[in-house]
Design an enzyme around this catalytic site. Structure first.
Site, PDB file in Angstrom:
ATOM      1  N   LYS A 180       0.878  -1.168   0.000  1.00 18.11           N
ATOM      2  CA  LYS A 180       0.000   0.000   0.000  1.00 18.11           C
ATOM      3  C   LYS A 180       0.916   1.219   0.000  1.00 18.11           C
ATOM      4  CE  LYS A 180      -1.719   3.032   2.182  1.00 18.11           C
ATOM      5  NZ  LYS A 180      -1.536   4.500   1.879  1.00 18.11           N
ATOM      6  N   GLU A 258       9.107   1.196  11.185  1.00 11.87           N
ATOM      7  CA  GLU A 258      10.204   2.160  11.066  1.00 11.87           C
ATOM      8  C   GLU A 258       9.528   3.518  11.129  1.00 11.87           C
ATOM      9  OE1 GLU A 258      12.254   4.901   9.852  1.00 11.87           O
ATOM     10  OE2 GLU A 258      12.342   3.979   7.862  1.00 11.87           O
ATOM     11  N   CYS A 292      13.688  10.402   7.412  1.00 19.85           N
ATOM     12  CA  CYS A 292      13.520  10.090   8.836  1.00 19.85           C
ATOM     13  C   CYS A 292      14.853  10.049   9.571  1.00 19.85           C
ATOM     14  CB  CYS A 292      12.743   8.792   9.017  1.00 19.85           C
ATOM     15  SG  CYS A 292      13.248   7.518   7.892  1.00 19.85           S
ATOM     16  N   GLU A 390       9.719  16.352  15.170  1.00 26.00           N
ATOM     17  CA  GLU A 390      10.396  16.252  13.872  1.00 26.00           C
ATOM     18  C   GLU A 390       9.816  17.290  12.908  1.00 26.00           C
ATOM     19  OE1 GLU A 390      11.770  12.378  11.260  1.00 26.00           O
ATOM     20  OE2 GLU A 390       9.766  12.354  12.106  1.00 26.00           O
TER      21      GLU A 390
END
Length: 487
Positions: A180, A258, A292, A390
Site C-alpha cells: 500500500k 520504522e 527520517c 520532527e
C-alpha cells in the site's frame, strides 16, 4: 496515466494507472489525482483501491504463497537487472511525483535496486541449525520458514527504496506481499509492479493497492486485521504506527515499524569543523530535509559554536540551490505539499517568538508555493517546538552546549531514537558517546550512513525490527524446532 496522454516527463512504458492484483492491472470504482509537488499540476489519475481490492490482493498473495519458493533468488536478480536497465525512467517518475532533484532520485534508484540484489543473494543463505541432543535417541533441528503474506505500507519520501527494502527481504524469505504505497507517490510502486511482471515474478507474489488519503485508514485497517496477513511492515509516522499496531494486535501479527526520528547532530570542541559542516549539510538538507534520518537538532559545543554557525551559513548560501527537481543544478526541490511547508513555518515562528535568531533563510521561496528557503536558526533552546518534534523540512536549529554529559542528555531526551550523529576527534569520547546515544544508527564523523549491508531501524518509539543487512530477512521468517525421537 488515465485517459489522457502522459505528461512528457513521465516515461509511458513504466507508468501505470491501475492497481496490481494477482498479476493483473485492475481499476477501481474511482480514481485519485497524483500531483507534481513542484507545480501542483496533475501528473495523472490512479485507481483508488478500497477495502474490497485490498482483500482481493491479500487473497491473491495467500494463494500464490505455496508456489513461491524455488526460483526466488534468480527472479529477484532479474527484477534487479530490469531496475538497472530502466534506472533513468524510474528516477524521472520519482522526481515527478516526489519533487526531489533528479540526481537524488537517480541515487535512490541505485539504492532501491541494491536491496533486490542483496536479498537475491541472502535468499540462498536462510540456514537452519542442528542442535546436539542431550538424549541419545533424538535428533534436534531448527528450520526457518516464511511467515506468510506480508502487508507493506510505505511513505512518500523514498517512493522506491522503502518498497524494495521490505519487499526484497519478504520475497527472499519466501513470503508474498501486498504493498500500500503513499497516496502522494503511487507511480513508483506501480512501475516496480510492471518490472516485477516483466521479470517473471509469478502472479500474486507482488501486489499493489494504491489509494487516496480518504481510503487510506480503511485500507490500512483491512490489511492489519485480515486473518490471511501474517506480517505488517510499515514506514511512516509514530502516530500512524501506533494505530496500525493497535489493529495488528487483534490477530497477533508480526510487525516491523520504522517510525519517526528526531536525530541529534552533536559537534564537540575537538571536531574538524569543516568536515562537520559538510556532514551537516548532507544530513540535514538531503531531500529538502524530508528523511527520517535527517538531523533535526544541532548541538554545538560553545568553544567552536560561532565558527560552526558562520561556516554552516556560508555553506548553505553557497551550495544549496532551490528549484525544480528536473532543472540542472537544483539541490533543493519542493516540499511534498503545502501542509509540510506550514509545519516548517510554524516551527520557525515559534522559535523566533522565544528568542531564536534566523541566520539565513526563514521564509517561503519565490519559486513556488511548496518551496522553502534552507533555513538556519541560532540561539535555539530545548523549549522550542523545532527541538521537540520532527520538522521534516529544510530547517536547522542550533543549540549551544557546555559539556559532553549535557549534550548526551539533550540528545537522549526524545521519546524516539532512529539516527544520531556526532563529530569528535577524541577516541575515548567517540566510544563513550556512540555507546550512550539512545538510537539505532550512529554516524561518527559521517552525515550519510544508510547502506544496504547495514541494519536500519530505531529504538524507543522509532520502531521495531531492522531492515536491510543480514538481519532484515529475519523479520519475515519463523523459527520451527523439530524433534526426531525413537532413533
Amino acid at each position: 496515466v488515465g485517459s489522457g496522454p502522459a505528461p512528457p516527463r513521465l516515461p509511458g512504458s513504466l507508468v501505470r494507472s491501475g492497481g496490481f492484483v494477482g498479476g493483473r492491472w485492475v481499476q477501481a470504482a474511482a480514481a485519485f489525482p497524483v500531483l507534481d509537488p513542484a507545480s501542483g499540476a496533475e501528473l495523472g489519475r490512479v485507481a483508488d483501491c478500497g477495502v474490497a481490492e485490498a482483500r482481493a490482493a491479500v487473497r491473491a498473495a495467500w494463494e500464490a504463497g505455496p508456489g513461491w519458493s524455488a526460483e526466488r533468488s534468480a527472479l529477484l536478480r532479474k527484477w534487479y537487472n530490469l531496475m538497472m536497465e530502466n534506472k533513468d525512467d524510474l528516477a524521472k517518475i520519482i522526481t515527478a511525483e516526489n519533487g526531489k532533484p533528479l540526481k537524488e532520485a537517480q541515487g535512490e534508484i541505485l539504492y532501491s535496486a541494491s536491496f533486490l540484489e542483496w536479498f537475491a543473494e541472502e535468499a540462498r543463505r536462510i540456514y537452519g541449525v542442528i542442535i546436539p541432543p542431550s538424549v541419545k535417541d533424538r535428533r534436534l533441528l531448527v528450520l526457518k520458514q516464511p511467515v506468510g503474506v506480508a502487508a507493506v505500507i510505505t511513505p512518500w519520501n523514498f517512493p522506491s527504496a522503502m518498497i524494495t527494502r521490505k519487499v526484497g527481504a519478504a520475497l527472499a524469505a519466501g513470503c508474498t506481499v501486498v504493498v500500500k504505497p503513499a497516496e502522494d507517490t503511487p507511480l513508483s510502486a506501480l512501475a516496480l509492479g510492471e518490472l516485477a511482471n516483466q521479470a517473471g515474478i509469478p502472479a500474486g507474489v507482488y501486489n499493489v493497492v494504491p489509494c487516496s488519503q480518504q481510503q487510506t485508514p480503511a485500507v490500512g485497517e483491512a490489511l492489519c486485521t485480515d486473518p490471511l496477513v501474517a506480517k505488517i511492515s510499515f514506514t511512516g509516522s509514530t502516530a500512524t504506527g501506533k494505530i496500525l499496531l493497535h489493529h495488528a494486535a487483534g490477530t497477533v501479527k508480526r510487525v516491523s515499524m520504522e517510525l519517526g526520528g528526531h536525530a541529534p547532530f552533536i559537534v564537540f570542541d575537538s571536531a574538524d569543523v569543516d568536515r562537520a559542516v559538510a556532514g551537516a549539510l548532507a544530513s540535514k538538507y538531503r531531500n529538502s530535509g524530508q528523511t527520517c534520518v535527517c538531523t533535526n537538532r544541532f548541538l554545538v559545543q560553545k568553544r567552536i559554536h560561532d565558527a560552526f554557525v558562520e561556516k554552516f551559513a556560508r555553506a548553505i548560501e553557497r551550495e544549496l540551490h532551490v528549484g525544480n527537481g528536473f532543472d540542472e543544478g537544483t539541490t533543493q526541490g519542493p516540499l511534498i505539499n503545502e501542509k509540510a511547508v506550514g509545519k516548517v513555518e510554524r516551527h520557525i515562528s515559534d522559535a523566533v517568538s522565544q528568542g531564536a535568531s534566523i541566520v539565513t533563510g526563514g521564509k517561503r521561496h519565490s519559486f513556488g508555493k511548496n518551496f522553502f528557503e534552507p533555513t538556519l536558526l541560532s540561539n535555539v533552546t530545548t523549549n522550542m517546538l523545532c527541538t521537540q518534534e520532527e520538522t521534516f523540512g529544510p530547517l536547522a536549529p542550533v543549540i549551544k552546549f557546555d559539556t559532553e554529559a549535557e549534550a548526551v542528555a539533550i540528545a537522549n531526551s526524545a521519546n524516539v531514537g532512529l539516527a544520531g550523529y556526532f563529530y569528535s576527534q577524541d577516541p575515548a569520547q567517540i566510544w563513550r558517546v556512540a555507546e550512550q546515544l539512545e538510537v539505532g544508527i550512529v554516524g561518527v564523523n559521517e552525515g550519510l550512513v544508510s547502506s544496504v549491508e547495514c541494519p536500519f531501524g530505531g529504538v524507543k518509539q522509532s520502531g521495531l525490527g531492522r531492515e536491510g543487512s543480514k538481519y532484515g530477512i529475519d523479520e519475515y521468517l519463523e523459527i520451527k524446532y523439530v524433534c526426531f525421537g525413537g532413533l
